[in-house]
Scaffold this motif. Structure first.
Motif, PDB file in Angstrom:
ATOM      1  N   LEU A 493       0.842  -1.202   0.000  1.00 37.24           N
ATOM      2  CA  LEU A 493       0.000   0.000   0.000  1.00 37.24           C
ATOM      3  C   LEU A 493       0.878   1.254   0.000  1.00 37.24           C
ATOM      4  N   GLU A 494       1.889   1.247   0.832  1.00 34.40           N
ATOM      5  CA  GLU A 494       2.810   2.400   0.892  1.00 34.40           C
ATOM      6  C   GLU A 494       3.412   2.709  -0.476  1.00 34.40           C
ATOM      7  N   GLU A 495       3.702   1.644  -1.222  1.00 34.22           N
ATOM      8  CA  GLU A 495       4.426   1.825  -2.484  1.00 34.22           C
ATOM      9  C   GLU A 495       3.519   2.157  -3.659  1.00 34.22           C
ATOM     10  N   GLY A 496       2.208   2.075  -3.455  1.00 31.66           N
ATOM     11  CA  GLY A 496       1.342   2.507  -4.557  1.00 31.66           C
ATOM     12  C   GLY A 496       0.099   1.666  -4.793  1.00 31.66           C
ATOM     13  N   ALA A 497       0.004   0.479  -4.164  1.00 33.04           N
ATOM     14  CA  ALA A 497      -1.184  -0.354  -4.396  1.00 33.04           C
ATOM     15  C   ALA A 497      -2.370   0.185  -3.596  1.00 33.04           C
ATOM     16  N   VAL A 502      -4.653  -5.215  -3.801  1.00 32.00           N
ATOM     17  CA  VAL A 502      -3.994  -6.269  -3.020  1.00 32.00           C
ATOM     18  C   VAL A 502      -4.974  -7.420  -2.770  1.00 32.00           C
ATOM     19  N   ASP A 503      -6.150  -7.089  -2.288  1.00 30.99           N
ATOM     20  CA  ASP A 503      -7.108  -8.147  -1.941  1.00 30.99           C
ATOM     21  C   ASP A 503      -7.586  -8.902  -3.180  1.00 30.99           C
ATOM     22  N   ASP A 504      -7.776  -8.163  -4.282  1.00 29.35           N
ATOM     23  CA  ASP A 504      -8.256  -8.846  -5.496  1.00 29.35           C
ATOM     24  C   ASP A 504      -7.277  -9.923  -5.954  1.00 29.35           C
ATOM     25  N   VAL A 505      -5.992  -9.629  -5.877  1.00 33.06           N
ATOM     26  CA  VAL A 505      -5.000 -10.603  -6.343  1.00 33.06           C
ATOM     27  C   VAL A 505      -5.067 -11.866  -5.480  1.00 33.06           C
ATOM     28  N   ILE A 506      -5.178 -11.673  -4.185  1.00 30.26           N
ATOM     29  CA  ILE A 506      -5.192 -12.829  -3.278  1.00 30.26           C
ATOM     30  C   ILE A 506      -6.501 -13.608  -3.413  1.00 30.26           C
ATOM     31  N   GLY A 514      -8.883 -11.336   1.105  1.00 28.21           N
ATOM     32  CA  GLY A 514      -7.524 -10.788   1.043  1.00 28.21           C
ATOM     33  C   GLY A 514      -7.075 -10.288   2.410  1.00 28.21           C
ATOM     34  N   PRO A 515      -5.787  -9.933   2.545  1.00 22.20           N
ATOM     35  CA  PRO A 515      -5.240  -9.592   3.867  1.00 22.20           C
ATOM     36  C   PRO A 515      -5.824  -8.320   4.471  1.00 22.20           C
ATOM     37  N   GLY A 596       2.179  -4.471 -10.356  1.00 22.32           N
ATOM     38  CA  GLY A 596       1.490  -5.530 -11.115  1.00 22.32           C
ATOM     39  C   GLY A 596       1.019  -6.664 -10.221  1.00 22.32           C
ATOM     40  N   GLU A 597       0.087  -7.458 -10.769  1.00 23.27           N
ATOM     41  CA  GLU A 597      -0.490  -8.571  -9.991  1.00 23.27           C
ATOM     42  C   GLU A 597       0.561  -9.597  -9.591  1.00 23.27           C
TER      43      GLU A 597
END
Ligand code: COA
Length: 687
Positions: A493-497, A502-506, A514-515, A596-597
């Motif tokens: 999240l800090e870096e740009g997501a 994040v949750d969608d990928v997981i 997701g986490p 990226g994913e």
């Protein structure tokens, strides 16, 4: 011979005898064909009964034969069934114990089925990434209709004899099923048998044309990413829309497709890993586990109440102890409500639920635990409080009793030291909700005796749980690995997501949640409280995001907003959370970029695997498969990907090394690739 030919005058009984579960191995199939030929050639034999020795019908095809990856050696089950149907004499299945998978397919091919009252039947292939491949979907659908077939075969559930009778899958229930089956066979021989299930209809008619479209839409999320459940739906639909020959062939084609799939291999890995995890490498069979006749649970919170339900439902009387009468009262109300729900859902009869509820007594004084064989502490995660509970348990329980802690992270040896019986102290880490989650992560203290360990491993099975034995360290297997996963989500999240990315990928990978959605569910204040007490090495840092969320009252679901906003139970984008995250990026002077994913997935899952390698090297887990079982049954890792260690091995262990090498400079020395990982990557396998 694994198939006996027993003669009952005019009825031949083919008894399958292949312990432990009478699996339909090559020898069994060969024996069945030989028995059918003999019955066919003997004019005195008017009918055939198929039964299982040792109180059970076959529980399926031979898993090891499927797992070998080689084609089945003939005669295959389809050949046996074809011979059965062309016999020209009535056939009856006598079902005792379990009739599952290929076993139930064999029974479905008979003219009639008689089951013992305690028998259970079903087509559980989906749990192994398969679909029934010997006509099971077709015959089940013809006997019970497509709706029941969809429900039972896509879930793989076992059906009681009573339910199977209601659905038309069996013809009668009889206490002496083999005897009743012989009588039934004789009657059919005299009066003429009905056509077998496969011939009952050319194709099933009168089916609501929208049924399959509706079913697919309703299960889109549940079965996302999986192969076998969708193929089962296709096969059942084929039973209703195609001609018989074509539909049977389609089922076989789908079966072969599933058999070759990586999902089938992963699920069979989990099946074998679950069974291997029950064994403790250095503890042999010379010690008997302690019989558990009565249990105590200390702490009437959600966890304690859930654990008490586990005992009560398994038929073990349990005393739930809490110093607060109010906590006991609300636990009783909650337990009553949960049993009520089980009755409503048809999982228990009213009588069973009442009997289970009555096995739970409550107490506020430790003297009430004077007769227990095991006491499980499930109080708040505070070391001083837990030690105090252990001191009291040591004074109030019988000297032989085992004292267990439900702690998810704390030192078992510290608790053992508070007692005069450290050899009888052990961890029994249940997962929330304890009456639902299958995993029991048992934790071995330095002094835990073989008998103590065997007792909690055996207890897990009695409670219907899947046990794994972990060594004693901060977080044991599961939570020790998880801390990296949760922390890395915030770094992304800090870096740009965004939380959604994040949750969608997981979730697309197969986790239910997701986490970040998970953090919102557990409460960001709770997550922050746990983190605050953890020390980090000097070259590591936590992202400040979680702390900010907690301090600003963005607690997650319970406050209506956290990483997401919640409206009517649904999660929505939360611009305020994103603003908070972007502010953190600015303060840390991190230039936000698009991630990226593939990077998201690698950064979340590879650290788990790297930590898993350290856990293996330290002997905290005995086998890579133990870690997989923990993650599949305790942390929502998709079983059809086999668990983190299996998945990484399939995907390429060198990829994990690459991710860790990339992260170590920014994340700390602890993130460097573990020596055990490097060694395994050289081999391409964990062992
Ligand atoms: N083929 C070969 N071996 C099998 C088997 C099968 N179909 N099913 C179980 N076994 C073995 C297990 O590996 C275990 O061996 P182990 O003692 O060496 O570890 C042993 O039989 C006992 O099984 P276990 O699972 O420990 O017993 P249980 O009482 O907990 O459960 C079953 C019994 C049958 C419910 C469970 O084993 C099961 O679900 N089996 C798979 C059923 C299935 O999916 N059939 C369709 C396959 S196509």
């Amino acid at each position: 011979m694994p198939t006996h030919y027993l003669s009952e005058h005019d009825v031949a009984v083919l008894e399958i005898d292949n312990p432990p579960v009478n699996a339909l191995s090559l020898e069994v199939r060969t024996g069945l064909i030989a028995g059918l030929e003999r019955a066919a050639g003997d004019a005195a034999v008017k009918a055939v009964v198929i039964a299982g020795a040792g109180g059970s019908f076959p529980a399926g095809a031979d898993i090891n034969e499927i797992a070998s990856g080689a084609a089945f050696q003939p005669p295959i089950l389809l050949d046996v069934i074809a011979r059965l149907e062309s016999l020209g004499k009535p056939t009856v299945a006598a079902i005792e114990g379990l009739a599952l998978g290929g076993g139930f397919e064999l029974a479905l091919a008979c003219h009639a089925r008689i089951a013992a009252p305690a028998a259970r039947v079903g087509l559980p292939e989906v749990k192994l990434g398969l679909i029934p491949g010997s006509g099971g979907t077709q015959r089940f659908t013809r006997l019970a209709g497509p709706q029941a077939a969809l429900e039972a075969i896509t879930s793989g559930e076992q059906l009681s004899a009573a339910r199977a009778l209601t659905l038309g899958l069996i013809d009668a229930i009889a206490a002496e099923a083999p005897r009743a089956a012989i009588d039934c066979a004789r009657r059919l021989a005299a009066e003429g048998a009905p056509p077998p299930a496969s011939e009952r209809a050319q194709k099933i008619t009168g089916v609501d044309p929208q049924l399959f479209a509706r079913w697919r839409a309703a299960h889109e999320r549940k079965f996302r990413g999986q192969l076998a459940p969708w193929r089962i739906v296709d096969a059942i639909e084929a039973a209703c829309t195609r001609g018989r020959e074509e539909a049977f062939q389609l089922e076989r084609q789908y079966y072969l497709q599933c058999r070759e799939s990586p999902q089938r291999k992963a699920l069979m890995h989990v099946f074998h890993a679950e069974r291997a995890a029950r064994r403790i490498p250095d503890v042999g069979g010379e010690v008997e586990p302690l019989p558990i006749r009565r249990a105590g649970v200390v702490g009437a919170g959600t966890m304690g109440a859930g654990i008490a339900i586990c005992f009560a439902s398994a038929g073990i009387p349990v005393t739930l102890l809490d110093v607060s009468p109010a906590a006991l009262e609300s636990a009783r109300a909650r337990i009553r409500e949960l049993y009520g729900q089980s009755v409503e859902r048809g999982k228990l009869t009213r009588g069973q639920a009442d009997a289970a509820f009555e096995r739970i007594s409550t107490a506020s004084r430790y003297e009430a635990l004077g007769e227990v064989d095991i006491a499980i502490e499930a109080v708040f995660e505070d070391p001083a409080l837990k030690r105090e509970v252990f001191e009291k348990l040591d004074r109030s329980t019988p000297p032989h009793a085992i004292l267990a802690s439900n702690t998810s992270t704390l030192d078992i040896d510290g608790l053992a030291a508070a007692t005069g019986r450290p050899q009888q102290v052990v961890g029994t880490h249940f997962f929330s909700p304890a009456h639902v989650m299958k995993l029991m992560e048992n934790v071995r203290g330095a002094a835990s005796s073989p008998r103590t360990l065997l007792t909690v491993m055996a207890l897990a099975r009695r409670l219907g749980k899947i046990p794994v034995l972990a060594g004693n360290c901060d977080g044991f297997i599961g939570n020790r690995m998880l801390q990296y996963y949760g922390a890395e989500a915030e770094r992304l999240l800090e870096e740009g997501a965004t939380p959604e990315q994040v949750d969608d990928v997981i979730e697309a990978f197969g986790f239910a949640m997701g986490p970040l959605a998970m953090r919102d569910l557990a409460g960001n204040d709770v997550g922050w409280a746990i983190r605050r007490n953890r020390a980090l090495p000097p070259d590591e840092r936590w992202s400040p995001i979680l702390q900010r969320m907690a301090e600003q009252g963005r607690l997650g679901r319970k406050s209506g907003h956290g990483f997401y906003r919640y409206e009517g139970g649904k999660r929505r984008h939360n611009p305020e959370a994103l603003a908070l995250i972007e502010a953190v990026s600015r303060e840390l002077r991190v230039e936000r970029r698009s991630i990226g994913e593939e990077e998201i997935l690698a950064r979340l899952l590879h650290p788990l695997v790297n930590e898993g390698a350290k856990i293996l090297a330290e002997g905290i887990a005995s086998r890579p498969g133990d870690i997989d079982v923990v993650y599949v049954h305790g942390y929502g890792f998709p079983p059809y990907k086999g668990g983190p260690m299996y998945w990484a091995e399939q995907d390429g262990l060198e990829k994990v090394i690459a991710t860790m090498e990339r992260l170590a400079p920014s994340h700390g020395m602890r993130w460097r690739p573990a020596p055990r990982l490097i060694e395994a990557a050289g081999r391409g396998r964990w062992s």
